[in-house]
Design an enzyme around this catalytic site. Structure first.
Site, mmCIF file in Angstrom:
data_model
loop_
_atom_site.group_PDB
_atom_site.id
_atom_site.type_symbol
_atom_site.label_atom_id
_atom_site.label_comp_id
_atom_site.label_asym_id
_atom_site.label_seq_id
_atom_site.Cartn_x
_atom_site.Cartn_y
_atom_site.Cartn_z
ATOM 1 N N LYS A 160 0.775 -0.764 0.005
ATOM 2 C CA LYS A 160 0.207 0.119 -0.412
ATOM 3 C C LYS A 160 0.542 1.123 -0.062
ATOM 4 O O LYS A 160 0.645 2.336 -0.941
ATOM 5 C CB LYS A 160 -0.886 -0.134 1.167
ATOM 6 C CG LYS A 160 -1.528 -0.999 1.827
ATOM 7 C CD LYS A 160 -2.573 -0.566 2.329
ATOM 8 C CE LYS A 160 -2.104 -0.829 4.265
ATOM 9 N NZ LYS A 160 -1.327 -2.553 4.664
ATOM 10 N N ARG A 200 -8.084 1.336 10.050
ATOM 11 C CA ARG A 200 -7.979 -0.614 10.211
ATOM 12 C C ARG A 200 -8.965 -1.416 11.033
ATOM 13 O O ARG A 200 -8.560 -2.212 11.686
ATOM 14 C CB ARG A 200 -6.827 -0.424 10.675
ATOM 15 C CG ARG A 200 -5.285 -0.302 10.031
ATOM 16 C CD ARG A 200 -4.207 -0.520 10.960
ATOM 17 N NE ARG A 200 -3.305 -1.377 11.072
ATOM 18 C CZ ARG A 200 -2.086 -0.559 10.125
ATOM 19 N NH1 ARG A 200 -2.673 0.335 9.387
ATOM 20 N NH2 ARG A 200 -1.167 -1.226 10.285
ATOM 21 N N ARG A 224 12.436 -6.341 4.391
ATOM 22 C CA ARG A 224 12.107 -4.889 4.485
ATOM 23 C C ARG A 224 12.519 -3.795 4.874
ATOM 24 O O ARG A 224 13.326 -4.276 5.604
ATOM 25 C CB ARG A 224 10.309 -4.473 5.072
ATOM 26 C CG ARG A 224 10.353 -2.919 4.920
ATOM 27 C CD ARG A 224 8.388 -2.773 4.436
ATOM 28 N NE ARG A 224 8.385 -2.863 5.768
ATOM 29 C CZ ARG A 224 7.198 -2.877 5.710
ATOM 30 N NH1 ARG A 224 6.365 -2.595 5.005
ATOM 31 N NH2 ARG A 224 6.536 -2.661 7.308
ATOM 32 N N ARG A 266 12.241 -2.285 10.706
ATOM 33 C CA ARG A 266 11.412 -1.376 11.727
ATOM 34 C C ARG A 266 11.831 -2.408 12.405
ATOM 35 O O ARG A 266 11.405 -3.567 12.555
ATOM 36 C CB ARG A 266 10.189 -1.488 11.078
ATOM 37 C CG ARG A 266 9.929 -0.164 10.360
ATOM 38 C CD ARG A 266 8.307 -0.135 8.855
ATOM 39 N NE ARG A 266 7.707 -0.650 10.327
ATOM 40 C CZ ARG A 266 6.321 0.043 9.549
ATOM 41 N NH1 ARG A 266 6.125 -0.040 8.094
ATOM 42 N NH2 ARG A 266 5.330 -1.178 9.779
ATOM 43 N N ARG A 291 1.708 -9.093 13.894
ATOM 44 C CA ARG A 291 0.238 -7.826 13.069
ATOM 45 C C ARG A 291 -0.725 -8.569 12.385
ATOM 46 O O ARG A 291 -1.407 -7.658 11.736
ATOM 47 C CB ARG A 291 1.484 -7.034 12.277
ATOM 48 C CG ARG A 291 2.134 -6.012 13.191
ATOM 49 C CD ARG A 291 3.523 -5.410 12.573
ATOM 50 N NE ARG A 291 2.968 -4.683 11.285
ATOM 51 C CZ ARG A 291 4.189 -5.179 10.639
ATOM 52 N NH1 ARG A 291 5.120 -5.210 11.131
ATOM 53 N NH2 ARG A 291 4.185 -3.901 10.142
HETATM 54 P P1 AMP Z 1 1.871 0.324 9.401
HETATM 55 O O1 AMP Z 1 2.955 1.462 9.226
HETATM 56 O O2 AMP Z 1 0.136 0.759 8.441
HETATM 57 O O3 AMP Z 1 2.586 -1.327 9.202
HETATM 58 O O4 AMP Z 1 1.571 0.312 11.210
HETATM 59 C C1 AMP Z 1 2.650 0.294 12.135
HETATM 60 C C2 AMP Z 1 1.773 0.740 13.660
HETATM 61 O O5 AMP Z 1 1.326 1.813 13.251
HETATM 62 C C3 AMP Z 1 0.675 -0.796 13.261
HETATM 63 O O6 AMP Z 1 1.146 -2.405 13.659
HETATM 64 C C4 AMP Z 1 -0.181 -0.434 14.857
HETATM 65 O O7 AMP Z 1 0.889 -0.852 15.800
HETATM 66 C C5 AMP Z 1 0.131 0.666 14.656
HETATM 67 N N1 AMP Z 1 -0.995 1.966 13.402
HETATM 68 C C6 AMP Z 1 -1.038 2.247 11.679
HETATM 69 N N2 AMP Z 1 -2.499 2.590 11.100
HETATM 70 C C7 AMP Z 1 -3.131 1.896 12.451
HETATM 71 C C8 AMP Z 1 -4.500 2.519 12.532
HETATM 72 N N3 AMP Z 1 -5.270 2.954 11.635
HETATM 73 N N4 AMP Z 1 -5.051 2.194 13.565
HETATM 74 C C9 AMP Z 1 -4.839 1.334 14.785
HETATM 75 N N5 AMP Z 1 -3.318 1.384 14.618
HETATM 76 C C10 AMP Z 1 -2.861 1.743 13.477
#
Ligand code: AMP
Length: 214
Positions: free
Chosen positions: A13, A88, A127, A160, A171
């Protein structure tokens, strides 16, 4: 153009949102990036979010919704946006619907990136991300020209914390339990387009542009 990019962690994404947002001159609103920025700055919100992020759990809705609501009101989001990683949960989607309704706006399309679990695991654990510009690489599939350095800005590449195998598995479980119900939510509203998220980034980009043009 108001789009939502939906898919599991590692579905691609972010990469596709960055490209399309750049082409169309609209912002990519990536809640994960916003949260990581808050963590790096050591803000109170960042400290609160970190403990959830490190264990692969979702940050509480009220924290994330507040960030998104503020971001949607910035000038550059007036002519459109790509939401990447938000909503989410169904609760977040409902809040988003209200936020947009209050601003007399609607979501035009939700793009769902379909990728198998094995592929997601491979992508996430390999990654690497640039600290400078956020560009992403993969140790096996798209390595940088010189190890540990970004091709674009020479920034340092890092893994990360939440891309370790144990946290990635967590996750993916969280995604299946809490995020995948959004597929029905948006399908029932006639907004969902499913695209194959495996293949070359260019082919995936073309599929997205076709879906958006329809
Ligand atoms: P991402 O970079 O989108 O994979 O997000 C990394 C982490 O940020 C996720 O595993 C969550 O802990 C937190 N996070 C990101 N977006 C959201 C969301 N919309 N709602 C809740 N937690 C989020």
């Amino acid at each position: 153009m108001r789009l939502i990019f939906l898919g599991a962690p590692g579905a691609g994404k972010g990469t596709q949102a960055r490209t399309l947002a750049g082409e169309r001159g609209i912002p990519q609103i990536a809640t994960g990036d916003m949260l990581r920025e808050a963590v790096a700055k050591g803000t109170r919100l960042g400290m609160e979010a970190k403990s959830y992020m490190d264990r692969g759990a979702l940050v509480p809705d009220k924290v994330v919704v507040g960030l998104v609501a503020e971001r949607l009101d910035q000038d550059d989001a007036k002519k459109g946006f790509i939401l990447d990683g938000f909503p989410r949960t169904v609760a977040q989607a409902e809040v988003l619907e209200r936020l947009l309704k209050d601003r007399e706006l609607v979501v035009d399309r939700v793009i769902f990136f379909e990728v198998s679990e094995g592929e997601l695991l491979r992508r996430l654990t390999g990654r690497r991300v640039c600290r400078g510009c956020g560009a992403t690489y993969h140790l096996a599939f798209s390595p940088p020209k010189s190890a540990g350095r970004c091709d674009r800005c020479e920034g340092e590449l890092y893994q990360r914390e939440d891309d370790s195998e144990a946290t990635v598995r967590r996750r993916l479980e969280v995604y299946a339990a809490q995020t995948s119900p959004l597929l029905d939510y948006y399908r029932s509203r006639g907004l969902l387009t499913r695209i194959a998220g495996e293949g070359s980034p260019e082919a995936i980009g073309r599929a997205i542009r076709q879906a958006v043009a329809r």
